[in-house]
Design an enzyme around this catalytic site. Structure first.
Site, PDB file in Angstrom:
ATOM      1  N   LYS A  63       0.824  -1.222   0.000  1.00 36.42           N
ATOM      2  CA  LYS A  63       0.000   0.000   0.000  1.00 36.42           C
ATOM      3  C   LYS A  63       0.849   1.259   0.000  1.00 36.42           C
ATOM      4  CE  LYS A  63      -4.417  -1.743   1.345  1.00 36.42           C
ATOM      5  NZ  LYS A  63      -5.634  -1.632   2.093  1.00 36.42           N
ATOM      6  N   LYS A  72      -4.643  -9.310  -6.679  1.00 35.27           N
ATOM      7  CA  LYS A  72      -5.865  -9.428  -5.863  1.00 35.27           C
ATOM      8  C   LYS A  72      -6.979  -8.517  -6.404  1.00 35.27           C
ATOM      9  CE  LYS A  72      -6.357  -7.276  -1.720  1.00 35.27           C
ATOM     10  NZ  LYS A  72      -6.738  -6.998  -0.329  1.00 35.27           N
ATOM     11  N   LYS A  75     -10.609  -3.038  -4.034  1.00 31.92           N
ATOM     12  CA  LYS A  75     -11.443  -1.840  -4.166  1.00 31.92           C
ATOM     13  C   LYS A  75     -10.691  -0.686  -4.808  1.00 31.92           C
ATOM     14  CE  LYS A  75     -13.361  -2.636   0.361  1.00 31.92           C
ATOM     15  NZ  LYS A  75     -12.894  -2.381   1.713  1.00 31.92           N
TER      16      LYS A  75
HETATM   17  N1  AQP Z   1      -9.649 -10.215  -3.395  1.00 33.69           N
HETATM   18  C1  AQP Z   1     -10.029 -10.730  -2.228  1.00 33.69           C
HETATM   19  N2  AQP Z   1     -10.228 -12.059  -2.100  1.00 33.69           N
HETATM   20  C2  AQP Z   1     -10.642 -12.593  -0.918  1.00 33.69           C
HETATM   21  N3  AQP Z   1     -10.878 -11.854   0.192  1.00 33.69           N
HETATM   22  C3  AQP Z   1     -10.699 -10.527   0.093  1.00 33.69           C
HETATM   23  N4  AQP Z   1     -10.840  -9.520   0.976  1.00 33.69           N
HETATM   24  C4  AQP Z   1     -10.522  -8.341   0.388  1.00 33.69           C
HETATM   25  N5  AQP Z   1     -10.171  -8.546  -0.889  1.00 33.69           N
HETATM   26  C5  AQP Z   1     -10.262  -9.889  -1.102  1.00 33.69           C
HETATM   27  C6  AQP Z   1     -11.296  -9.716   2.347  1.00 33.69           C
HETATM   28  O1  AQP Z   1     -12.382  -8.840   2.570  1.00 33.69           O
HETATM   29  C7  AQP Z   1     -12.382  -8.472   3.941  1.00 33.69           C
HETATM   30  C8  AQP Z   1     -12.577  -6.994   4.053  1.00 33.69           C
HETATM   31  O2  AQP Z   1     -11.517  -6.334   3.385  1.00 33.69           O
HETATM   32  P1  AQP Z   1     -11.230  -4.818   3.702  1.00 33.69           P
HETATM   33  O3  AQP Z   1     -12.199  -3.981   3.029  1.00 33.69           O
HETATM   34  O4  AQP Z   1     -11.179  -4.612   5.134  1.00 33.69           O
HETATM   35  O5  AQP Z   1      -9.792  -4.553   3.193  1.00 33.69           O
HETATM   36  P2  AQP Z   1      -8.925  -4.981   2.005  1.00 33.69           P
HETATM   37  O6  AQP Z   1      -8.455  -6.380   2.218  1.00 33.69           O
HETATM   38  O7  AQP Z   1      -7.852  -3.981   1.945  1.00 33.69           O
HETATM   39  O8  AQP Z   1      -9.870  -4.904   0.733  1.00 33.69           O
HETATM   40  P3  AQP Z   1      -9.474  -4.391  -0.678  1.00 33.69           P
HETATM   41  O9  AQP Z   1     -10.566  -4.625  -1.615  1.00 33.69           O
HETATM   42  O10 AQP Z   1      -8.155  -4.928  -1.085  1.00 33.69           O
HETATM   43  O11 AQP Z   1      -9.380  -2.836  -0.447  1.00 33.69           O
HETATM   44  P4  AQP Z   1      -8.235  -1.853  -0.812  1.00 33.69           P
HETATM   45  O12 AQP Z   1      -8.195  -1.763  -2.273  1.00 33.69           O
HETATM   46  O13 AQP Z   1      -8.694  -0.587  -0.148  1.00 33.69           O
HETATM   47  O14 AQP Z   1      -6.983  -2.393  -0.218  1.00 33.69           O
HETATM   48  C9  AQP Z   1     -11.064  -8.959   4.556  1.00 33.69           C
HETATM   49  O15 AQP Z   1     -11.314 -10.134   5.323  1.00 33.69           O
HETATM   50  C10 AQP Z   1     -10.229  -9.294   3.363  1.00 33.69           C
HETATM   51  O16 AQP Z   1      -9.356 -10.374   3.632  1.00 33.69           O
END
Ligand code: AQP
Length: 333
Positions: free
Chosen positions: A112, A196, A199
């Protein structure tokens, strides 16, 4: 035995199929027969700059997504992290228990912060201690998360053990177990099967959002990256075919079938056949959630009342634990 479950989702908008299949779907399955605490982790969200207006609406949308996915507000404690002050207070204590060397190993910070580490927030660096505080305050025994959070959970276990050692209180802080699906626990981008689904991906074509309508879903799956071979019949053949693995994995997960069954169903077929079947399945499973989210967002008072009730319950549990933590540490109260 009843499990004590804790997990959280950041209100950073645009919740997607990865969030649903990696986390929220499991939250729903676990609510039967366990004590579950599900949190909208807005303090985690602000480790990266947020627009305050958007943060507010994204928080409500995340609650709406929990409920629309099938979480029962009466059975579970559903609340917003910043409303329960014990989280940030305990996180500070855990900052003093954790070691800098441990933080330096965290790959999420490296990903990040990218090449601009000097300019990343201090909050992003200590994100894992706040996550540990969230989990450990509720004596959680199990934490359902996507595979991307595995390293943070291992760190949470180390922090729990160090706290118990440092303050000579074996078993006082419960050391939680991760609950991560064994297969296809990481949903990948539709544009690159090695990245991955996220978002913050600049391309909206790489994710299926829980708010996407039928036309969007069909179009995104149609344009999803593929390779030039017919679909394989064994798991071994998927090893070097990340896009095939991802689409078949999503299909398996949504249809609740083992990957072996999905491989048998699609072996030798071309991607366009899989894409048609997958689009139909995503529409069947995801569109009703998207429609329910829209409905719930029309009743903001209801969403706020769910949050208020959850906050009351979470505040009670966490403040009792925090008081005991203060005693262990020698704070005068
Ligand atoms: N691609 C993924 N596959 C499986 N699990 C996922 N999670 C996120 N992306 C995937 C799981 O979703 C839960 C909530 O995630 P979060 O919103 O708290 O944070 P994150 O993991 O940072 O999600 P993103 O989409 O990747 O957001 P950004 O782009 O902001 O970093 C968690 O249990 C996570 O494991």
């Amino acid at each position: 035995m009843k499990k004590k479950i804790f997990s959280g989702v950041q209100p950073t908008g645009n919740l997607h199929l990865g969030n649903y299949l990696g986390a929220i779907k499991n939250f729903v399955a676990l609510q039967e027969g366990n004590d579950c605490v599900y949190c909208v982790v807005d303090l985690h969200a602000i480790t990266i700059k947020q627009d305050p207006k958007l943060l507010k609406s994204n928080t409500l949308e995340t609650i709406a997504t929990f409920l629309a996915s099938g979480l029962d507000a009466k059975k579970n404690i559903i609340f917003n992290q910043s409303s329960v002050s014990a989280h940030s207070e305990f996180a500070w204590i855990l900052n003093c228990v954790s070691r800098i060397g441990w933080m330096n190993r965290m790959t999420q910070f490296k990903e990040k912060a990218g090449n601009n580490k000097e300019n990343a927030s201090v909050g992003l660096y200590v994100y894992p201690t706040l996550m540990a505080a969230d989990i450990l305050l509720y004596d959680s025994t199990h934490v359902p998360v996507g595979d991307d959070q595995k390293q943070h959970l291992e760190l949470t276990r180390d922090i729990a053990q160090k706290f118990n050692n440092d303050f000579n209180c074996d078993g006082f802080i419960t050391v939680p177990e991760p609950l991560i699906q064994k297969e296809f626990s990481r949903i990948m981008s539709l544009k690159d099967g090695t990245k991955k689904m996220s978002k913050s991906d600049p391309s909206s074509q790489s994710i299926i959002s829980l708010n996407d309508d039928k036309e969007n879903i069909v179009s995104k799956i149609k344009k999803a990256k593929t390779d030039s071979l017919p679909l394989p019949s064994t798991k071994v053949e998927l090893k070097d075919r990340p896009e095939a693995g991802n689409l078949l994995g999503i299909y398996s997960n949504l249809s609740e079938n083992k990957i072996e069954k999905t491989l048998t169903e699609f072996k030798g077929k071309n991607f366009s056949y899989l894409k048609d079947q997958l689009s139909a399945l995503i529409i069947e499973k995801i569109c009703p959630i998207g429609e329910e989210i829209k409905k719930l967002l029309n009743d903001k008072n209801y969403l706020i009342s769910v949050l208020n009730k959850g906050t009351e319950r979470a505040d009670l549990i966490s403040s009792i634990k925090l008081k005991k933590i203060h005693e262990k540490m020698g704070f005068l109260s």
